[in-house]
Write a protein that holds these residues in place. Structure first.
Motif, PDB file in Angstrom:
ATOM      1  N   THR A  36      -6.003   5.565  -2.630  1.00 48.35           N
ATOM      2  CA  THR A  36      -7.095   4.782  -3.297  1.00 48.35           C
ATOM      3  C   THR A  36      -5.581   3.769  -3.705  1.00 48.35           C
ATOM      4  O   THR A  36      -4.375   4.902  -3.739  1.00 48.35           O
ATOM      5  CB  THR A  36      -7.318   5.664  -5.422  1.00 48.35           C
ATOM      6  N   LEU A  37      -5.257   2.649  -4.042  1.00 49.53           N
ATOM      7  CA  LEU A  37      -4.274   2.082  -4.012  1.00 49.53           C
ATOM      8  C   LEU A  37      -4.810   0.553  -5.043  1.00 49.53           C
ATOM      9  O   LEU A  37      -6.065   0.418  -5.108  1.00 49.53           O
ATOM     10  CB  LEU A  37      -4.091   0.964  -3.092  1.00 49.53           C
ATOM     11  N   GLU A  38      -3.825   0.893  -5.887  1.00 51.88           N
ATOM     12  CA  GLU A  38      -4.548  -0.327  -7.739  1.00 51.88           C
ATOM     13  C   GLU A  38      -3.557  -1.729  -7.359  1.00 51.88           C
ATOM     14  O   GLU A  38      -2.327  -1.388  -6.203  1.00 51.88           O
ATOM     15  CB  GLU A  38      -4.183   0.386  -8.375  1.00 51.88           C
ATOM     16  N   HIS A  39      -4.364  -2.438  -7.662  1.00 52.63           N
ATOM     17  CA  HIS A  39      -3.514  -4.288  -7.544  1.00 52.63           C
ATOM     18  C   HIS A  39      -1.876  -4.727  -7.917  1.00 52.63           C
ATOM     19  O   HIS A  39      -1.501  -2.813  -9.139  1.00 52.63           O
ATOM     20  CB  HIS A  39      -4.191  -4.864  -8.243  1.00 52.63           C
ATOM     21  N   ASP A  40      -1.543  -4.471  -6.930  1.00 52.77           N
ATOM     22  CA  ASP A  40       0.148  -4.900  -7.694  1.00 52.77           C
ATOM     23  C   ASP A  40       0.458  -6.340  -8.309  1.00 52.77           C
ATOM     24  O   ASP A  40       0.293  -6.725  -7.547  1.00 52.77           O
ATOM     25  CB  ASP A  40       1.053  -4.709  -6.026  1.00 52.77           C
ATOM     26  N   PRO A  41       0.360  -6.598  -9.346  1.00 58.01           N
ATOM     27  CA  PRO A  41       1.017  -7.496 -10.104  1.00 58.01           C
ATOM     28  C   PRO A  41       1.593  -8.695  -9.871  1.00 58.01           C
ATOM     29  O   PRO A  41       1.774  -9.372  -9.543  1.00 58.01           O
ATOM     30  CB  PRO A  41       1.178  -7.988 -11.287  1.00 58.01           C
ATOM     31  N   VAL A  42       3.183  -8.119  -8.445  1.00 55.35           N
ATOM     32  CA  VAL A  42       3.846  -9.468  -8.817  1.00 55.35           C
ATOM     33  C   VAL A  42       3.874  -9.802  -7.376  1.00 55.35           C
ATOM     34  O   VAL A  42       3.967 -10.624  -6.673  1.00 55.35           O
ATOM     35  CB  VAL A  42       5.208  -8.099  -7.951  1.00 55.35           C
ATOM     36  N   LEU A  43       2.831  -8.434  -6.446  1.00 56.28           N
ATOM     37  CA  LEU A  43       2.731  -8.508  -5.115  1.00 56.28           C
ATOM     38  C   LEU A  43       1.410  -9.689  -4.524  1.00 56.28           C
ATOM     39  O   LEU A  43       1.251 -10.021  -3.770  1.00 56.28           O
ATOM     40  CB  LEU A  43       2.296  -7.525  -4.248  1.00 56.28           C
ATOM     41  N   GLY A  44       0.734  -9.352  -6.378  1.00 62.04           N
ATOM     42  CA  GLY A  44      -0.176 -10.209  -6.197  1.00 62.04           C
ATOM     43  C   GLY A  44      -1.835 -10.206  -5.317  1.00 62.04           C
ATOM     44  O   GLY A  44      -2.427 -10.416  -4.901  1.00 62.04           O
ATOM     45  N   ALA A  45      -1.464  -9.186  -5.360  1.00 66.35           N
ATOM     46  CA  ALA A  45      -2.555  -7.881  -3.888  1.00 66.35           C
ATOM     47  C   ALA A  45      -2.710  -6.726  -4.500  1.00 66.35           C
ATOM     48  O   ALA A  45      -1.768  -5.970  -4.903  1.00 66.35           O
ATOM     49  CB  ALA A  45      -2.027  -8.751  -2.801  1.00 66.35           C
ATOM     50  N   VAL A  46      -4.227  -6.246  -4.015  1.00 61.19           N
ATOM     51  CA  VAL A  46      -3.886  -4.619  -3.216  1.00 61.19           C
ATOM     52  C   VAL A  46      -3.152  -3.838  -2.291  1.00 61.19           C
ATOM     53  O   VAL A  46      -2.983  -4.678  -0.963  1.00 61.19           O
ATOM     54  CB  VAL A  46      -5.665  -3.802  -2.599  1.00 61.19           C
ATOM     55  N   PRO A  47      -1.999  -3.442  -2.573  1.00 61.26           N
ATOM     56  CA  PRO A  47      -1.110  -3.045  -0.976  1.00 61.26           C
ATOM     57  C   PRO A  47      -1.189  -2.877  -0.034  1.00 61.26           C
ATOM     58  O   PRO A  47      -2.329  -2.359   0.053  1.00 61.26           O
ATOM     59  CB  PRO A  47      -0.273  -1.682  -1.497  1.00 61.26           C
TER      60      PRO A  47
END
Length: 350
Positions: free
Chosen positions: A290-301
């Protein structure tokens, strides 16, 4: 039903089935009457779900009567046939056009001294690769058998999920070609009594196909020149979630990039996924995370694409969940024969 519950339910079915007698014909081996009494409308139904054509086809027989073969269209690609006979069990794909590269990828789950999985790529083609002269290839159809033994075993059950896709043959460029929408598959089967008199035999195969007819998710290219000239990245808007970004690029000296991600503004967005590769015990060949949102990437990894395998992906964002099954095959490291490098990736909702 959650993915974990689905696997648990199948394991329970397999365990119960393994306890059924296989050497005597008893009433316990016969299925209930519910399947045999299903109406034609229940056996084959088509409905629209969020711009998707969803079709369910059920082959169900008990005793000497009933149809042992059923077929259904795979929109734009060909026909899918379910076969369940005491001497032959299979899922068969027949494309309309054998000159295209047609693939039916399946993650096949069944009991082999415990839960087991095998990734299968059922191909129909004229050109095996860019060097093929087109005089060989497969026949007009290809299939995946459901029985583990010959003659067909007395009892069996299992399930598989997959995706059917098509692109131009491997002898020609494909990066700029129009894509035929891919179709997701979910199939389960059960038969019993095949080693006993006809009145004690039964079989049921149920298949669900879903096609989003106005969207085709995938990246294809044949040869480095095609991959460099054509698009190696596709962005597909997903209503209510964000943008699905699929990338499969040639090796520019750095190995290229092969991954998939969801770009979304929802900081609570998540992805649950299954990665299925090879063949053997489920514990060894199905990876989940399970992956969570990356706010710097602006995406789910991003999730790296398998070189020769499948993904199932559950993205959740803005309070909605959408599910995809993806097949992936690519070769990007043949420096001596760059025209044989290729990428064939397809995804469909299920």
């Amino acid at each position: 039903m959650s993915p974990a519950r689905g696997v648990a339910a199948w394991v329970l079915v397999a365990l119960v089935g393994s306890l059924l007698p296989s050497t005597t014909a008893t009433g316990a081996e016969r299925p209930g009457a519910g399947g045999a009494s299903a109406t034609p409308a229940e056996r084959v139904a088509t409905r629209r779900v969020e711009d998707a054509t969803r079709r369910k086809i059920v082959l169900d027989w008990n005793g000497p009567g009933g149809r042992q073969v059923r077929s259904t269209p795979v929109p734009g690609i060909g026909t899918l046939k379910l076969v369940c006979k005491p001497r032959n069990t299979m899922v068969k794909l027949t494309p309309y056009d054998r000159s295209a590269e047609t693939q039916m990828w399946l993650a096949k789950h069944e009991d082999k001294a415990g839960p087991a999985v095998a990734v299968k790529n059922v191909r129909v083609y004229r050109w095996a690769d860019a060097d093929d002269d087109g005089r060989g290839g497969t026949g007009r159809s290809a299939h995946e058998g459901l029985n583990q033994a010959t003659p067909v075993e007395n009892y069996s059950s299992g399930f598989m999920h997959g995706v059917v896709s098509q692109r131009p043959g491997r002898h020609q460029p494909t990066a700029g070609a129009a894509r035929t929408p891919s179709t997701s598959l979910e199939i389960n089967w059960y038969w019993n009594g095949f080693h006993h008199p006809r009145q004690y035999r039964s079989c049921r195969i149920a298949a669900t196909l879903q096609t989003v007819t106005d969207t085709s998710i995938g990246v294809d290219w044949h040869g480095d020149a095609d991959g460099l000239a054509g698009p190696s990245r596709q962005v597909t808007p997903l209503d209510g979630l964000g943008d699905l970004e699929l990338t499969c690029s040639p090796d520019h000296g750095d190995g290229g990039r092969q991954d998939v991600l969801l770009r979304t503004e929802d900081r609570e967005a998540t992805l649950y996924y299954e990665r299925i590769e090879g063949e053997g015990a489920v514990d060894d060949h199905v990876e989940t995370d399970t992956l969570e949102h990356d706010p710097v990437l602006g995406a789910v990894p991003p999730v790296t694409l398998p070189e020769n395998g499948m993904l199932r992906l559950w993205w959740t964002a803005h309070g909605r969940t959408r599910r995809f099954v993806l097949s992936s095959y690519y070769v990007v490291n043949d420096a001596e024969h760059p025209h044989l490098n290729l990428c064939e990736v397809a995804a469909a909702e299920f």
